[in-house]
Motif scaffolding. Structure first.
Motif, PDB file in Angstrom:
ATOM      1  N   SER A   1     -11.802  15.275  -5.820  1.00 23.65           N
ATOM      2  CA  SER A   1     -11.675  16.564  -5.129  1.00 23.65           C
ATOM      3  C   SER A   1     -12.578  17.611  -5.768  1.00 23.65           C
ATOM      4  O   SER A   1     -13.225  18.401  -5.062  1.00 23.65           O
ATOM      5  CB  SER A   1     -10.213  17.034  -5.166  1.00 23.65           C
ATOM      6  N   GLU A   2     -12.643  17.608  -7.091  1.00 24.53           N
ATOM      7  CA  GLU A   2     -13.526  18.544  -7.794  1.00 24.53           C
ATOM      8  C   GLU A   2     -14.985  18.257  -7.467  1.00 24.53           C
ATOM      9  O   GLU A   2     -15.795  19.190  -7.303  1.00 24.53           O
ATOM     10  CB  GLU A   2     -13.284  18.453  -9.299  1.00 24.53           C
ATOM     11  N   ALA A   3     -15.337  16.974  -7.383  1.00 23.50           N
ATOM     12  CA  ALA A   3     -16.721  16.601  -7.076  1.00 23.50           C
ATOM     13  C   ALA A   3     -17.108  17.042  -5.666  1.00 23.50           C
ATOM     14  O   ALA A   3     -18.244  17.488  -5.431  1.00 23.50           O
ATOM     15  CB  ALA A   3     -16.904  15.096  -7.228  1.00 23.50           C
ATOM     16  N   MET A   4     -16.185  16.946  -4.712  1.00 27.43           N
ATOM     17  CA  MET A   4     -16.478  17.412  -3.355  1.00 27.43           C
ATOM     18  C   MET A   4     -16.670  18.924  -3.337  1.00 27.43           C
ATOM     19  O   MET A   4     -17.571  19.438  -2.653  1.00 27.43           O
ATOM     20  CB  MET A   4     -15.357  16.993  -2.392  1.00 27.43           C
ATOM     21  N   SER A   5     -15.856  19.637  -4.084  1.00 27.31           N
ATOM     22  CA  SER A   5     -16.007  21.098  -4.151  1.00 27.31           C
ATOM     23  C   SER A   5     -17.351  21.479  -4.746  1.00 27.31           C
ATOM     24  O   SER A   5     -18.034  22.394  -4.272  1.00 27.31           O
ATOM     25  CB  SER A   5     -14.871  21.705  -4.978  1.00 27.31           C
ATOM     26  N   GLU A   6     -17.738  20.747  -5.797  1.00 29.15           N
ATOM     27  CA  GLU A   6     -19.020  21.030  -6.448  1.00 29.15           C
ATOM     28  C   GLU A   6     -20.188  20.721  -5.510  1.00 29.15           C
ATOM     29  O   GLU A   6     -21.175  21.458  -5.467  1.00 29.15           O
ATOM     30  CB  GLU A   6     -19.148  20.193  -7.716  1.00 29.15           C
ATOM     31  N   MET A   7     -20.075  19.653  -4.737  1.00 30.86           N
ATOM     32  CA  MET A   7     -21.145  19.281  -3.818  1.00 30.86           C
ATOM     33  C   MET A   7     -21.288  20.295  -2.691  1.00 30.86           C
ATOM     34  O   MET A   7     -22.405  20.668  -2.306  1.00 30.86           O
ATOM     35  CB  MET A   7     -20.874  17.887  -3.220  1.00 30.86           C
ATOM     36  N   ALA A   8     -20.165  20.782  -2.164  1.00 28.76           N
ATOM     37  CA  ALA A   8     -20.197  21.621  -0.974  1.00 28.76           C
ATOM     38  C   ALA A   8     -20.487  23.085  -1.255  1.00 28.76           C
ATOM     39  O   ALA A   8     -21.004  23.791  -0.380  1.00 28.76           O
ATOM     40  CB  ALA A   8     -18.873  21.499  -0.225  1.00 28.76           C
ATOM     41  N   HIS A   9     -20.152  23.570  -2.441  1.00 28.67           N
ATOM     42  CA  HIS A   9     -20.358  24.987  -2.768  1.00 28.67           C
ATOM     43  C   HIS A   9     -19.775  25.910  -1.695  1.00 28.67           C
ATOM     44  O   HIS A   9     -20.432  26.849  -1.229  1.00 28.67           O
ATOM     45  CB  HIS A   9     -21.857  25.289  -2.957  1.00 28.67           C
ATOM     46  N   ASP A  10     -18.551  25.602  -1.290  1.00 28.10           N
ATOM     47  CA  ASP A  10     -17.821  26.420  -0.305  1.00 28.10           C
ATOM     48  C   ASP A  10     -18.465  26.416   1.079  1.00 28.10           C
ATOM     49  O   ASP A  10     -18.143  27.270   1.912  1.00 28.10           O
ATOM     50  CB  ASP A  10     -17.680  27.876  -0.786  1.00 28.10           C
ATOM     51  N   ARG A  11     -19.328  25.468   1.350  1.00 25.19           N
ATOM     52  CA  ARG A  11     -19.983  25.404   2.658  1.00 25.19           C
ATOM     53  C   ARG A  11     -19.257  24.456   3.621  1.00 25.19           C
ATOM     54  O   ARG A  11     -19.485  24.517   4.827  1.00 25.19           O
ATOM     55  CB  ARG A  11     -21.427  24.934   2.509  1.00 25.19           C
ATOM     56  N   ALA A  12     -18.383  23.598   3.108  1.00 23.23           N
ATOM     57  CA  ALA A  12     -17.652  22.660   3.958  1.00 23.23           C
ATOM     58  C   ALA A  12     -16.334  23.273   4.411  1.00 23.23           C
ATOM     59  O   ALA A  12     -15.642  23.934   3.631  1.00 23.23           O
ATOM     60  CB  ALA A  12     -17.391  21.355   3.217  1.00 23.23           C
ATOM     61  N   LYS A  13     -16.004  23.024   5.653  1.00 23.62           N
ATOM     62  CA  LYS A  13     -14.757  23.549   6.210  1.00 23.62           C
ATOM     63  C   LYS A  13     -13.548  22.859   5.598  1.00 23.62           C
ATOM     64  O   LYS A  13     -12.505  23.472   5.367  1.00 23.62           O
ATOM     65  CB  LYS A  13     -14.752  23.337   7.725  1.00 23.62           C
ATOM     66  N   GLN A  14     -13.681  21.555   5.319  1.00 22.27           N
ATOM     67  CA  GLN A  14     -12.583  20.781   4.759  1.00 22.27           C
ATOM     68  C   GLN A  14     -13.120  19.793   3.730  1.00 22.27           C
ATOM     69  O   GLN A  14     -14.251  19.321   3.834  1.00 22.27           O
ATOM     70  CB  GLN A  14     -11.859  19.994   5.856  1.00 22.27           C
ATOM     71  N   HIS A  15     -12.247  19.464   2.748  1.00 16.97           N
ATOM     72  CA  HIS A  15     -12.493  18.374   1.816  1.00 16.97           C
ATOM     73  C   HIS A  15     -11.351  17.377   2.011  1.00 16.97           C
ATOM     74  O   HIS A  15     -10.180  17.743   1.863  1.00 16.97           O
ATOM     75  CB  HIS A  15     -12.508  18.857   0.363  1.00 16.97           C
ATOM     76  N   ILE A  16     -11.693  16.140   2.337  1.00 19.68           N
ATOM     77  CA  ILE A  16     -10.674  15.167   2.700  1.00 19.68           C
ATOM     78  C   ILE A  16     -10.795  13.952   1.791  1.00 19.68           C
ATOM     79  O   ILE A  16     -11.893  13.426   1.571  1.00 19.68           O
ATOM     80  CB  ILE A  16     -10.843  14.738   4.172  1.00 19.68           C
ATOM     81  N   LEU A  17      -9.651  13.498   1.263  1.00 21.17           N
ATOM     82  CA  LEU A  17      -9.597  12.310   0.413  1.00 21.17           C
ATOM     83  C   LEU A  17      -8.690  11.286   1.082  1.00 21.17           C
ATOM     84  O   LEU A  17      -7.535  11.586   1.391  1.00 21.17           O
ATOM     85  CB  LEU A  17      -9.064  12.671  -0.972  1.00 21.17           C
ATOM     86  N   ARG A  18      -9.223  10.104   1.339  1.00 16.72           N
ATOM     87  CA  ARG A  18      -8.444   9.055   1.998  1.00 16.72           C
ATOM     88  C   ARG A  18      -8.610   7.731   1.261  1.00 16.72           C
ATOM     89  O   ARG A  18      -9.517   7.565   0.454  1.00 16.72           O
ATOM     90  CB  ARG A  18      -8.888   8.893   3.454  1.00 16.72           C
ATOM     91  N   GLN A  19      -7.744   6.774   1.608  1.00 17.48           N
ATOM     92  CA  GLN A  19      -7.807   5.438   1.046  1.00 17.48           C
ATOM     93  C   GLN A  19      -8.006   4.425   2.161  1.00 17.48           C
ATOM     94  O   GLN A  19      -7.586   4.637   3.291  1.00 17.48           O
ATOM     95  CB  GLN A  19      -6.518   5.114   0.292  1.00 17.48           C
ATOM     96  N   GLY A  20      -8.670   3.312   1.814  1.00 17.30           N
ATOM     97  CA  GLY A  20      -8.843   2.231   2.780  1.00 17.30           C
ATOM     98  C   GLY A  20     -10.285   1.806   2.935  1.00 17.30           C
ATOM     99  O   GLY A  20     -11.151   2.124   2.110  1.00 17.30           O
ATOM    100  N   ASP A  21     -10.551   1.104   4.009  1.00 21.44           N
ATOM    101  CA  ASP A  21     -11.891   0.612   4.317  1.00 21.44           C
ATOM    102  C   ASP A  21     -12.650   1.703   5.068  1.00 21.44           C
ATOM    103  O   ASP A  21     -12.235   2.107   6.172  1.00 21.44           O
ATOM    104  CB  ASP A  21     -11.788  -0.638   5.180  1.00 21.44           C
ATOM    105  N   PRO A  22     -13.766   2.197   4.510  1.00 23.76           N
ATOM    106  CA  PRO A  22     -14.515   3.286   5.174  1.00 23.76           C
ATOM    107  C   PRO A  22     -14.916   2.976   6.608  1.00 23.76           C
ATOM    108  O   PRO A  22     -14.996   3.888   7.440  1.00 23.76           O
ATOM    109  CB  PRO A  22     -15.751   3.458   4.281  1.00 23.76           C
ATOM    110  N   ILE A  23     -15.151   1.699   6.925  1.00 21.70           N
ATOM    111  CA  ILE A  23     -15.575   1.331   8.274  1.00 21.70           C
ATOM    112  C   ILE A  23     -14.519   1.733   9.300  1.00 21.70           C
ATOM    113  O   ILE A  23     -14.840   2.162  10.415  1.00 21.70           O
ATOM    114  CB  ILE A  23     -15.850  -0.189   8.368  1.00 21.70           C
TER     115      ILE A  23
END
Length: 279
Positions: free
Chosen positions: A203-225
């Motif tokens: 979650s911290e890495a997503m925040s750092e990547m987006a720099h408040d530009r993303a509307k949402q940060h989502i963390l899920r489990q499973g097969d990405p496909i």
């Protein structure tokens, strides 16, 4: 944004054109429609092949007239497609080679994706698959199952590697045109699914990547496909953006990659952003 739309005049290509037009208007960009004809097809003789019959002057004249008629027909279809905005072009030659050359100077390729051979059950076949493998320009592929042809929100998948960072940087440019972005990280390794510390760091890495530009940060489990299209549906994302790795010692992606599987199966259009990796 300068958009290139290759067309084969199919129903799937028409859906891709509609999405390309939407992006053109949203980004105040331009659209160039191109069709690549491999060779002239004579309706009575099939694919035109060199033979002694071709030396007959009368036959050559009939073939040339038929060729001119076919060229006029194709140009008329292209004019109709570009009447809502944009320019058009007819090219002759090998489709992949011609389209890669035509894409130089463009920001995005938007094209239909539909399989053309038996390998599509296992790998992404057809022209769209070969373009994704080789293009240095991002490619947005639209399948026939796609129903929503506007782009209001983009879901960017990240594994925090260089390829996904390239994907985020490209998608982030769309923020400036009123298109929302969301970040998602799918935990597919069973070792980390119950790891709360990993979830916190992700979650911290997503925040750092987006720099408040993303509307949402989502963390899920499973097969990405399977998970990525599900998440896109949940948040009403119109496009899934992924980074794809091109390898210096091979032409495009390795067969059987997850990018292949996602493009083959997702009803949500996939925006593939290339990143060239050194071996």
């Amino acid at each position: 944004m300068k958009i290139l739309h290759p067309t084969d005049f199919s129903h799937t290509a028409e859906k891709a054109r509609a999405m390309a037009l939407d992006l053109m208007h949203r980004t105040d960009g331009s659209l160039h429609i191109v069709h690549v004809q491999q060779r002239f097809e004579n309706g009575q003789r099939g694919w035109l092949q060199p033979s002694f019959d071709n030396l007959n002057a009368e036959l050559l004249a009939r073939i040339e007239e038929a060729r001119k008629t076919e060229v006029r027909r194709i140009h008329e279809r292209l004019r109709n497609l570009s009447s809502e905005g944009g320019t058009h072009e007819l090219r002759w030659g090998r489709p992949v080679q011609e389209l890669l050359e035509a894409a130089e100077g463009f920001d995005l390729i938007v094209m239909g994706a539909h399989g053309q051979n038996r390998l599509d059950a296992y790998f992404l076949g057809g022209l769209a698959g070969r373009m994704v493998r080789r293009s240095t320009v991002p490619v947005l592929t639209v399948r026939d199952e796609t129903t929503d042809l506007v782009v209001r929100r983009v879901l960017v998948a990240t594994d925090f590697g260089d390829a996904s960072r390239y994907a985020w940087h490209f998608a982030d440019r769309l923020n400036d045109h009123g298109i929302e972005t969301a970040l998602v990280h799918v935990v597919d390794d069973p070792r980390y699914r119950e790891d709360t510390d990993y979830a916190r760091r992700a979650s911290e890495a997503m925040s750092e990547m987006a720099h408040d530009r993303a509307k949402q940060h989502i963390l899920r489990q499973g097969d990405p496909i399977h998970v990525l299209p599900e998440v896109a549906h949940e948040i009403d994302a119109d496009v899934i953006c992924v980074g794809v790795r091109h390898h210096a010692s091979a032409i495009g992606l390795l067969l059987g990659s997850r990018a292949d599987a996602l493009l083959r199966s997702s009803p949500v259009p996939i925006l593939s952003v290339p990143h060239r990796a050194e071996d």
